[in-house]
Design a protein around this motif. Structure first.
Motif, mmCIF file in Angstrom:
data_model
loop_
_atom_site.group_PDB
_atom_site.id
_atom_site.type_symbol
_atom_site.label_atom_id
_atom_site.label_comp_id
_atom_site.label_asym_id
_atom_site.label_seq_id
_atom_site.Cartn_x
_atom_site.Cartn_y
_atom_site.Cartn_z
ATOM 1 N N GLY A 215 0.781 -1.225 0.000
ATOM 2 C CA GLY A 215 0.000 0.000 0.000
ATOM 3 C C GLY A 215 0.812 1.274 0.000
ATOM 4 O O GLY A 215 0.240 2.366 -0.086
ATOM 5 N N GLN A 216 2.127 1.152 0.103
ATOM 6 C CA GLN A 216 2.990 2.327 0.136
ATOM 7 C C GLN A 216 3.664 2.530 -1.224
ATOM 8 O O GLN A 216 4.182 1.582 -1.807
ATOM 9 N N VAL A 217 3.658 3.765 -1.721
ATOM 10 C CA VAL A 217 4.340 4.069 -2.971
ATOM 11 C C VAL A 217 5.840 4.142 -2.711
ATOM 12 O O VAL A 217 6.313 4.945 -1.908
ATOM 13 N N LEU A 218 6.589 3.270 -3.385
ATOM 14 C CA LEU A 218 8.043 3.251 -3.224
ATOM 15 C C LEU A 218 8.739 4.118 -4.268
ATOM 16 O O LEU A 218 9.713 4.803 -3.952
ATOM 17 N N HIS A 219 8.260 4.050 -5.502
ATOM 18 C CA HIS A 219 8.903 4.782 -6.591
ATOM 19 C C HIS A 219 7.843 5.214 -7.590
ATOM 20 O O HIS A 219 6.769 4.613 -7.707
ATOM 21 N N GLU A 220 8.174 6.253 -8.346
ATOM 22 C CA GLU A 220 7.340 6.695 -9.456
ATOM 23 C C GLU A 220 8.248 7.166 -10.577
ATOM 24 O O GLU A 220 9.280 7.791 -10.330
ATOM 25 N N GLY A 221 7.893 6.811 -11.799
ATOM 26 C CA GLY A 221 8.706 7.253 -12.921
ATOM 27 C C GLY A 221 8.208 6.665 -14.225
ATOM 28 O O GLY A 221 7.181 5.983 -14.276
ATOM 29 N N LEU A 222 8.954 6.941 -15.284
ATOM 30 C CA LEU A 222 8.638 6.385 -16.596
ATOM 31 C C LEU A 222 9.174 4.970 -16.694
ATOM 32 O O LEU A 222 10.365 4.729 -16.460
ATOM 33 N N ALA A 223 8.311 4.025 -17.040
ATOM 34 C CA ALA A 223 8.741 2.638 -17.209
ATOM 35 C C ALA A 223 9.626 2.532 -18.447
ATOM 36 O O ALA A 223 9.220 2.915 -19.546
ATOM 37 N N ALA A 224 10.834 2.012 -18.255
ATOM 38 C CA ALA A 224 11.820 1.970 -19.342
ATOM 39 C C ALA A 224 12.280 0.557 -19.649
ATOM 40 O O ALA A 224 13.404 0.342 -20.116
ATOM 41 N N GLY A 225 11.414 -0.429 -19.386
ATOM 42 C CA GLY A 225 11.779 -1.806 -19.704
ATOM 43 C C GLY A 225 12.526 -2.469 -18.567
ATOM 44 O O GLY A 225 12.523 -1.997 -17.423
ATOM 45 N N VAL A 226 13.186 -3.586 -18.870
ATOM 46 C CA VAL A 226 13.946 -4.324 -17.864
ATOM 47 C C VAL A 226 15.386 -4.466 -18.325
ATOM 48 O O VAL A 226 15.687 -4.370 -19.522
ATOM 49 N N ASP A 227 16.274 -4.719 -17.344
ATOM 50 C CA ASP A 227 17.668 -4.971 -17.703
ATOM 51 C C ASP A 227 17.891 -6.470 -17.842
ATOM 52 O O ASP A 227 16.956 -7.266 -17.708
ATOM 53 N N ASP A 228 19.138 -6.870 -18.090
ATOM 54 C CA ASP A 228 19.375 -8.281 -18.401
ATOM 55 C C ASP A 228 19.372 -9.192 -17.178
ATOM 56 O O ASP A 228 19.635 -10.388 -17.299
ATOM 57 N N THR A 229 19.046 -8.636 -16.001
ATOM 58 C CA THR A 229 18.801 -9.477 -14.831
ATOM 59 C C THR A 229 17.326 -9.496 -14.456
ATOM 60 O O THR A 229 16.944 -10.126 -13.470
#
Length: 254
Positions: A215-229
């Motif tokens: 229920g707590q917002v940890l982060h906010e931002g533009l989703a930019a995909g995933v890295d190789d992990t």
């Protein structure tokens, strides 16, 4: 559904079992993990206690969904399975596309169709006697979404009526082959072999999202995909960060 017929249609060389009903195919295979000697696909006509991520219930209808689990042994420890849920999403996405159903992927483990959830993935692990790790990969795939089930869910969900018209054994064999091929590739190369394909199917690429935990917002931002992990990349006001998969939820900001 017929176990022998599914196995004969598949090239995966995996033992196949079909039961009319059980509590949870994941729980069943986890309980058997200490005695398993080969990969096993367990398919249930109905699961009365199906589970999703973070202990959530998975609601399904026997006639309108596929619910199954695949037990697969890896040589290393669970730390080597980072990104496996995302790799399974890629495998399902590619298999469904070949069957005529285009889907997108939501980090870390949902398959979406037209913005609604079509399939969920739950992976649980257990150490194997003598070394290695059994991964039990549970998948629930909606074929038809009855109105009453959608009402119980309390949200819209996707179906794939085209797949519902397929013979179930043929559909399961196709999914099993895609999963087995991907698991062998993952064992050899890790998530890096799947990263580019996951990003091509990323449902919310470039959208503003929030990461929520309990229920707590940890982060906010533009989703930019995933890295190789398999970490989710977010472009925030403070710069790019990488978010580890865990008990978090991804929400498109209203």
């Amino acid at each position: 559904m017929n176990a022998a017929h599914i196995a004969s249609l598949s090239h995966a060389k995996v033992a196949v079992e079909v039961v009319p009903e059980t509590g949870s195919t994941n729980a069943d295979l986890l309980a058997r993990a200490p005695t398993l000697t080969e990969p096993v696909l367990l398919v249930a006509g109905h699961q009365s206690a199906g589970r999703g991520r973070a202990g959530r219930s998975w609601l399904s209808s026997p006639e309108g969904s596929l619910t199954f689990s695949l037990a697969w042994k890896f040589d290393g420890g669970p730390q080597q399975l980072t990104g496996l849920p995302l790799a399974i999403g890629v495998a399902l996405g590619d298999a469904l596309a070949q069957l005529g159903v285009q889907v997108q992927l939501k980090w870390p483990n949902d398959v979406l169709k037209d913005g609604d959830k079509l399939a969920g993935i739950l992976i649980e692990t257990q150490g194997a006697p003598g070394g290695g790790t059994w991964a039990v990969i549970g998948i629930g795939l909606n074929l038809i979404m009855p109105d009453e089930l959608e009402a119980r869910l309390g949200r819209s969900a996707a179906g794939a009526p085209w797949l519902a018209r397929m013979e179930r054994d043929v559909l399961l064999a196709a999914l099993l082959d895609a999963l087995a091929d991907s698991l062998r590739l993952f064992a050899a190369q890790g998530f890096g072999a799947f990263c580019a394909r996951w990003n091509l199917r990323h449902a919310w690429q470039g959208q503003v999202v929030t990461i929520i935990d309990n229920g707590q917002v940890l982060h906010e931002g533009l989703a930019a995909g995933v890295d190789d992990t398999g970490r989710l990349l977010l472009d925030t006001a403070e710069g790019r960060i990488a978010v580890l998969a865990g008990d978090v939820s991804l929400r498109v900001k209203e």
